[in-house]
Design a protein around this motif. Structure first.
Motif, PDB file in Angstrom:
ATOM      1  N   VAL A 164       0.847  -1.194   0.000  1.00  9.65           N
ATOM      2  CA  VAL A 164       0.000   0.000   0.000  1.00  9.65           C
ATOM      3  C   VAL A 164       0.883   1.245   0.000  1.00  9.65           C
ATOM      4  O   VAL A 164       0.671   2.174  -0.798  1.00  9.65           O
ATOM      5  CB  VAL A 164      -0.947   0.009   1.220  1.00  9.65           C
ATOM      6  N   ARG A 165       1.875   1.270   0.869  1.00  9.53           N
ATOM      7  CA  ARG A 165       2.789   2.405   0.950  1.00  9.53           C
ATOM      8  C   ARG A 165       3.502   2.629  -0.382  1.00  9.53           C
ATOM      9  O   ARG A 165       3.594   3.754  -0.873  1.00  9.53           O
ATOM     10  CB  ARG A 165       3.818   2.180   2.072  1.00  9.53           C
ATOM     11  N   GLU A 166       3.976   1.551  -0.992  1.00  8.58           N
ATOM     12  CA  GLU A 166       4.670   1.663  -2.283  1.00  8.58           C
ATOM     13  C   GLU A 166       3.756   2.235  -3.361  1.00  8.58           C
ATOM     14  O   GLU A 166       4.182   3.060  -4.176  1.00  8.58           O
ATOM     15  CB  GLU A 166       5.159   0.288  -2.742  1.00  8.58           C
ATOM     16  N   THR A 167       2.509   1.804  -3.359  1.00  4.17           N
ATOM     17  CA  THR A 167       1.561   2.277  -4.376  1.00  4.17           C
ATOM     18  C   THR A 167       1.282   3.767  -4.202  1.00  4.17           C
ATOM     19  O   THR A 167       1.303   4.529  -5.169  1.00  4.17           O
ATOM     20  CB  THR A 167       0.259   1.461  -4.311  1.00  4.17           C
ATOM     21  N   PHE A 168       1.048   4.193  -2.963  1.00  7.36           N
ATOM     22  CA  PHE A 168       0.795   5.616  -2.731  1.00  7.36           C
ATOM     23  C   PHE A 168       2.046   6.453  -2.990  1.00  7.36           C
ATOM     24  O   PHE A 168       1.951   7.591  -3.455  1.00  7.36           O
ATOM     25  CB  PHE A 168       0.259   5.857  -1.323  1.00  7.36           C
ATOM     26  N   ALA A 169       3.221   5.906  -2.708  1.00  8.70           N
ATOM     27  CA  ALA A 169       4.466   6.638  -2.991  1.00  8.70           C
ATOM     28  C   ALA A 169       4.629   6.838  -4.497  1.00  8.70           C
ATOM     29  O   ALA A 169       5.022   7.919  -4.951  1.00  8.70           O
ATOM     30  CB  ALA A 169       5.663   5.898  -2.399  1.00  8.70           C
ATOM     31  N   LEU A 170       4.335   5.800  -5.272  1.00  5.97           N
ATOM     32  CA  LEU A 170       4.412   5.930  -6.733  1.00  5.97           C
ATOM     33  C   LEU A 170       3.403   6.956  -7.229  1.00  5.97           C
ATOM     34  O   LEU A 170       3.737   7.821  -8.046  1.00  5.97           O
ATOM     35  CB  LEU A 170       4.172   4.584  -7.412  1.00  5.97           C
ATOM     36  N   LEU A 171       2.174   6.870  -6.742  1.00  5.59           N
ATOM     37  CA  LEU A 171       1.163   7.845  -7.139  1.00  5.59           C
ATOM     38  C   LEU A 171       1.640   9.257  -6.840  1.00  5.59           C
ATOM     39  O   LEU A 171       1.522  10.154  -7.682  1.00  5.59           O
ATOM     40  CB  LEU A 171      -0.161   7.569  -6.413  1.00  5.59           C
ATOM     41  N   HIS A 172       2.193   9.460  -5.663  1.00  8.75           N
ATOM     42  CA  HIS A 172       2.673  10.792  -5.282  1.00  8.75           C
ATOM     43  C   HIS A 172       3.765  11.276  -6.244  1.00  8.75           C
ATOM     44  O   HIS A 172       3.699  12.406  -6.739  1.00  8.75           O
ATOM     45  CB  HIS A 172       3.187  10.768  -3.840  1.00  8.75           C
ATOM     46  N   ARG A 173       4.739  10.417  -6.520  1.00 11.68           N
ATOM     47  CA  ARG A 173       5.828  10.809  -7.435  1.00 11.68           C
ATOM     48  C   ARG A 173       5.287  11.165  -8.819  1.00 11.68           C
ATOM     49  O   ARG A 173       5.705  12.153  -9.427  1.00 11.68           O
ATOM     50  CB  ARG A 173       6.862   9.688  -7.558  1.00 11.68           C
ATOM     51  N   LEU A 174       4.381  10.343  -9.325  1.00 14.22           N
ATOM     52  CA  LEU A 174       3.825  10.605 -10.656  1.00 14.22           C
ATOM     53  C   LEU A 174       3.044  11.913 -10.686  1.00 14.22           C
ATOM     54  O   LEU A 174       3.178  12.705 -11.633  1.00 14.22           O
ATOM     55  CB  LEU A 174       2.921   9.445 -11.086  1.00 14.22           C
ATOM     56  N   LEU A 175       2.222  12.152  -9.671  1.00 13.59           N
ATOM     57  CA  LEU A 175       1.459  13.394  -9.628  1.00 13.59           C
ATOM     58  C   LEU A 175       2.361  14.611  -9.495  1.00 13.59           C
ATOM     59  O   LEU A 175       2.143  15.630 -10.154  1.00 13.59           O
ATOM     60  CB  LEU A 175       0.442  13.352  -8.482  1.00 13.59           C
ATOM     61  N   VAL A 176       3.386  14.508  -8.657  1.00 16.56           N
ATOM     62  CA  VAL A 176       4.326  15.625  -8.516  1.00 16.56           C
ATOM     63  C   VAL A 176       4.958  15.946  -9.868  1.00 16.56           C
ATOM     64  O   VAL A 176       5.030  17.116 -10.276  1.00 16.56           O
ATOM     65  CB  VAL A 176       5.412  15.304  -7.462  1.00 16.56           C
ATOM     66  N   ARG A 177       5.386  14.924 -10.567  1.00 15.69           N
ATOM     67  CA  ARG A 177       6.026  15.137 -11.872  1.00 15.69           C
ATOM     68  C   ARG A 177       5.060  15.811 -12.847  1.00 15.69           C
ATOM     69  O   ARG A 177       5.431  16.773 -13.537  1.00 15.69           O
ATOM     70  CB  ARG A 177       6.506  13.809 -12.454  1.00 15.69           C
ATOM     71  N   VAL A 178       3.820  15.356 -12.900  1.00 16.30           N
ATOM     72  CA  VAL A 178       2.842  15.941 -13.824  1.00 16.30           C
ATOM     73  C   VAL A 178       2.548  17.389 -13.447  1.00 16.30           C
ATOM     74  O   VAL A 178       2.472  18.264 -14.314  1.00 16.30           O
ATOM     75  CB  VAL A 178       1.540  15.098 -13.848  1.00 16.30           C
ATOM     76  N   ILE A 179       2.404  17.656 -12.158  1.00 19.67           N
ATOM     77  CA  ILE A 179       2.125  19.031 -11.711  1.00 19.67           C
ATOM     78  C   ILE A 179       3.303  19.941 -12.044  1.00 19.67           C
ATOM     79  O   ILE A 179       3.112  21.071 -12.526  1.00 19.67           O
ATOM     80  CB  ILE A 179       1.792  19.057 -10.211  1.00 19.67           C
ATOM     81  N   GLU A 180       4.518  19.463 -11.822  1.00 20.56           N
ATOM     82  CA  GLU A 180       5.703  20.266 -12.166  1.00 20.56           C
ATOM     83  C   GLU A 180       5.761  20.532 -13.664  1.00 20.56           C
ATOM     84  O   GLU A 180       6.104  21.641 -14.097  1.00 20.56           O
ATOM     85  CB  GLU A 180       6.973  19.570 -11.681  1.00 20.56           C
ATOM     86  N   GLU A 181       5.432  19.533 -14.468  1.00 17.75           N
ATOM     87  CA  GLU A 181       5.390  19.730 -15.923  1.00 17.75           C
ATOM     88  C   GLU A 181       4.324  20.763 -16.281  1.00 17.75           C
ATOM     89  O   GLU A 181       4.538  21.607 -17.162  1.00 17.75           O
ATOM     90  CB  GLU A 181       5.102  18.408 -16.636  1.00 17.75           C
ATOM     91  N   GLY A 182       3.180  20.700 -15.599  1.00 22.01           N
ATOM     92  CA  GLY A 182       2.113  21.666 -15.847  1.00 22.01           C
ATOM     93  C   GLY A 182       2.513  23.077 -15.479  1.00 22.01           C
ATOM     94  O   GLY A 182       2.181  24.035 -16.192  1.00 22.01           O
ATOM     95  N   ARG A 183       3.231  23.213 -14.367  1.00 19.09           N
ATOM     96  CA  ARG A 183       3.728  24.549 -13.993  1.00 19.09           C
ATOM     97  C   ARG A 183       4.710  25.057 -15.039  1.00 19.09           C
ATOM     98  O   ARG A 183       4.633  26.213 -15.465  1.00 19.09           O
ATOM     99  CB  ARG A 183       4.419  24.498 -12.625  1.00 19.09           C
TER     100      ARG A 183
END
Length: 195
Positions: free
Chosen positions: A119-138
């Motif tokens: 569960v922790r690994e899955t949420f960590a991956l989700l967090h990393r992916l979302l951070v990357r997409v948000i940074e790309e959007g900025r």
């Protein structure tokens, strides 16, 4: 013979995965696993040391599938907002909740580092992916430069998990759908030209 054993192992994992989603760890008994998977008790103990070992295999399978889905959606072509919208709007069974996230509501899972790890690994991956997409959007000017990628990623994950809880409490998908629409509206409002 090996094919039948592999098939029995797969059926045990899939049956356990379904039961975990429906009932949680505490509600899953070896008898229920055997009934759901359609295999004999000997097969269960041939492939797994016990319930915890089988549950861990089922958790890992569910986590792996979810991680593949998250990666596919959040790394697909398109704008950052399009990818986040695809993640937020992807088809889900809001009343059943998250196949992986639901497990942390289970006291047996929470107290076990090993059972909590997928569960922790899955949420960590989700967090990393979302951070990357948000940074790309900025960087592309889709989102305001002041939008904090780390905090926004956590907020988006919480919208989904919290939306599941709201939907289950009401036994209606509407609270979940409102939460998703609200998150998307906030992201759109953060665009530099939205004002």
């Amino acid at each position: 013979m090996a094919k039948r054993q592999d098939d029995a192992r797969e059926r045990l994992i899939e049956g356990t995965s379904q039961l975990l989603w429906e009932r949680g760890y505490v509600g899953v008994s070896p008898a229920a696993i055997l009934r759901r998977s359609g295999v004999g008790q000997g097969s269960m103990y041939h492939h797994f040391q016990g319930k915890a070992d089988l549950v861990l295999a089922a958790e890992r399978r569910s986590a792996e599938l979810m991680q593949q889905e998250l990666t596919a959606v959040l790394t697909a072509p398109g704008s950052a907002l399009d990818r986040i919208a695809a993640y937020l709007l992807r088809e889900r069974d809001a009343l059943r909740g998250c196949r992986v996230g639901r497990l942390v509501a289970d006291p047996e899972v929470v107290v076990s580092d090993e059972l909590r790890e997928p569960v922790r690994e899955t949420f960590a991956l989700l967090h990393r992916l979302l951070v990357r997409v948000i940074e790309e959007g900025r960087a592309a000017g889709e989102f305001a430069p002041a939008l904090d990628a780390e905090e926004t990623a956590s907020t988006l994950a919480a919208v989904i998990q919290g939306g599941y809880a709201l939907a289950r409490a009401e036994q209606s998908v509407e609270p979940y759908e409102r939460a998703v629409r609200g998150a998307l509206a906030l992201l759109r409002a953060s665009a530099p030209d939205a004002g």
